[in-house]
Design an enzyme around this catalytic site. Structure first.
Site, PDB file in Angstrom:
ATOM      1  CD  GLU A 116      -2.696   1.455   2.374  1.00 25.71           C
ATOM      2  OE1 GLU A 116      -2.354   2.419   3.086  1.00 25.71           O
ATOM      3  OE2 GLU A 116      -3.624   0.678   2.647  1.00 25.71           O
ATOM      4  CB  CYS A 137      -1.646   6.239   2.824  1.00 27.84           C
ATOM      5  SG  CYS A 137      -2.561   4.959   3.704  1.00 27.84           S
TER       6      CYS A 137
END
Length: 526
Positions: free
Chosen positions: A258, A292
């Protein structure tokens, strides 16, 4: 925005010694952590050597078959015990997260909740998700096909500083319950929080050899993990993700990653503007923008732009900026001088090139050495660094759009596609627009938390925002290899031998098989 008095930071040396004793680190060297709340040393951490990393991989590999032989239900019980231990030790965990990362206490609590939810989900679902399943065989009744889920082996886990508890454990516990062992390299800025989570995991019944942990710079550990492990699970920057993908490709090692995001939020003309402004303020500035999936770009229908801008600025200036250990803080501090420098660079570059700062735009060293005000920019153009480069800090840019086609086109700019948000009172319409967005998760009337907290659904990015998914069935099964076992009964699948003779040789076998294929097609069988 307002500030409040921060709680005094205290730290227990005995706790540090107890946590760092879990590290495989025999080099005799150390490194120092600094607290972003004070800028002063927080802890001295033993540093792992290349030999330590190699020994950790060897230990994990030797122990993995024994761990895989433990019934899934017993491995899953460890996760359910971890669930309870996290809640039982909540206050100490939150203090440590805040001290190491500088985030607001509520942000630290929501991080703990995410890990609690993940532990419970896989603790309850793993046995069902991992059990052997049946697939259709070529000859109904004569061909039996079983599909097993076999663990990858040793998983190299590289985790970031921004969510030092849940990112340290949420992928690893899925790997563990699937029958893998783990060699873990937490970020050097937040080692202690990761070690506290691992201590609780061991208290929950996970053997020490099943989860080895090392501490050293990523540039030293990464190559050894790639060389020694069967899979890499990484959370971090797109740049580092590219390097790991290149390295794993050379060895044909699996990778799940990720990576970064420059996430858009769309405000449609029919949105509840008050709710949208408050939601956007949270989505942009939770964890001081060091998340994020947080929002860095807001696109607003031109018909409601002026009103939304006013409401957003009001919501942002009302946030409480108060780094410390107390619950009164809504926005904490950046973690390091490097993060502060990047934020200042993006804002300064935008100002110099003509952008307007609607609120914020200044460091606050009076509150914490690397603290920066929540900042809203207007008039950002493609010439500015903050336009499509991820800031990863408390900065958002505000734009107008005319028509939904333009909104979708603007939202899909760039190569990243991690998260997006749509605000509208017509939920069905919002879901239709969501299908047009290039993002791994889309939240309607929420910034990011609805998708992130829905552990049954996959979480991850498109494009350069990552590969693979955490959470849901995908988040567990990525740590396994599907193994097909086919058992043929009575009749072999060959035109030769007794069956071939009985059907008239190869040509007769082909005619018989063709008739069977047509029958299966007619009755709708797969």
């Amino acid at each position: 925005m307002t500030s409040a008095t921060s709680t005094t930071l205290g730290f227990d040396d005995d706790l540090v010694r107890g946590l760092t004793a879990q590290l495989r680190a025999t080099s005799g060297e150390t490194f120092e952590e600094q607290s972003p709340l004070t800028g002063r040393p927080l802890a001295t951490v033993p540093r792992s050597s290349a030999d330590d990393i190699g020994a950790a991989v060897t230990t994990a590999r030797e122990f993995q078959p024994r761990w895989a032989a433990v019934p899934v239900a017993e491995r899953a019980d460890c996760l359910l015990r971890l669930h309870d231990l996290l809640l039982d030790n909540q206050d100490a965990i939150l203090d440590l997260i805040c001290a190491e990362s500088g985030k607001a206490r509520m942000d630290a609590y929501m991080e703990l909740v995410h890990l609690v939810l993940t532990a419970r989900y896989y603790g309850r679902r793993a046995a069902r998700l991992l059990r052997t399943s049946r697939a259709a065989g070529i000859v109904p009744g004569l061909t039996r096909v079983d599909v097993n889920r076999v663990p990858k082996g040793v998983v190299g886990l590289i985790t970031p500083w921004n969510y030092p508890l849940t990112m340290a454990l949420c992928d690893g516990i899925a790997a563990l319950v699937a029958g893998n062992t783990v060699v873990h390299k937490p970020d050097s800025q937040t080692v202690l929080t990761a070690l506290m989570g691992i201590a609780l995991l061991r208290a929950a019944g996970v053997p020490e050899n099943a989860w080895q942990v090392v501490a050293a710079p990523g540039r030293e550990v990464g190559p050894q993990l790639v060389a020694g492990c069967d899979m890499i699970a990484f959370t971090g920057s797109t740049a580092t993700g590219r390097q790991l993908a290149t390295a794993t490709a050379g060895r044909l090692t699996s990778i799940s990653a990720e990576l970064g995001g420059k996430n858009p939020l769309l405000v449609l003309a029919d949105a509840d503007l008050e709710a949208a402004a408050e939601g956007a303020a949270r989505a942009c500035f939770d964890n001081a923008g060091q998340l994020c999936v947080h929002i860095e770009r807001i696109y607003v229908d031109a018909r409601v732009y002026d009103e939304f801008r006013e409401r957003l600025v009001s919501a942002v200036t009302g946030l409480v900026l108060a780094p410390g250990l107390g619950w009164d803080c809504q926005v904490g501090t950046l973690i390091s001088p490097a993060q502060l420098a990047k934020v200042q660079d993006h804002v300064s570059d935008a100002r110099t090139k003509g952008a307007t700062v609607l609120c914020g735009g200044h460091p606050r060293p009076d509150l914490a050495p690397w603290c920066y005000e929540p900042t809203v920019l207007e008039g950002v153009t493609p010439a500015m660094r903050c336009h499509l480069d991820e800031t990863f800090g408390p900065v958002v840019s505000l734009y107008r759009f005319d028509g939904e086609d333009e909104a979708v086109e603007l939202a899909n700019q760039g190569t990243q596609g991690l998260n997006a948000s749509i605000w509208t009172t017509d939920h069905a319409h919002g879901r239709r627009i969501a299908r047009r967005l290039r993002a791994g998760t889309v939240n309607i009337n929420e910034g990011y938390a609805a998708a992130l907290a829905s552990i049954d659904a996959p979480m991850g990015g498109m494009g350069t925002s990552g590969m693979g998914r955490r959470q849901g069935a995908e988040g567990l099964l990525r740590f396994t290899e599907p193994q097909t076992v086919a058992t043929q009964r009575l009749v072999p699948l060959t035109p030769f031998g007794p069956i071939g003779s009985a059907t008239g040789g190869a040509e007769g076998f082909v005619r018989l098989l063709n008739r069977g294929l047509r029958v299966l097609r007619a009755v709708g069988r797969a």
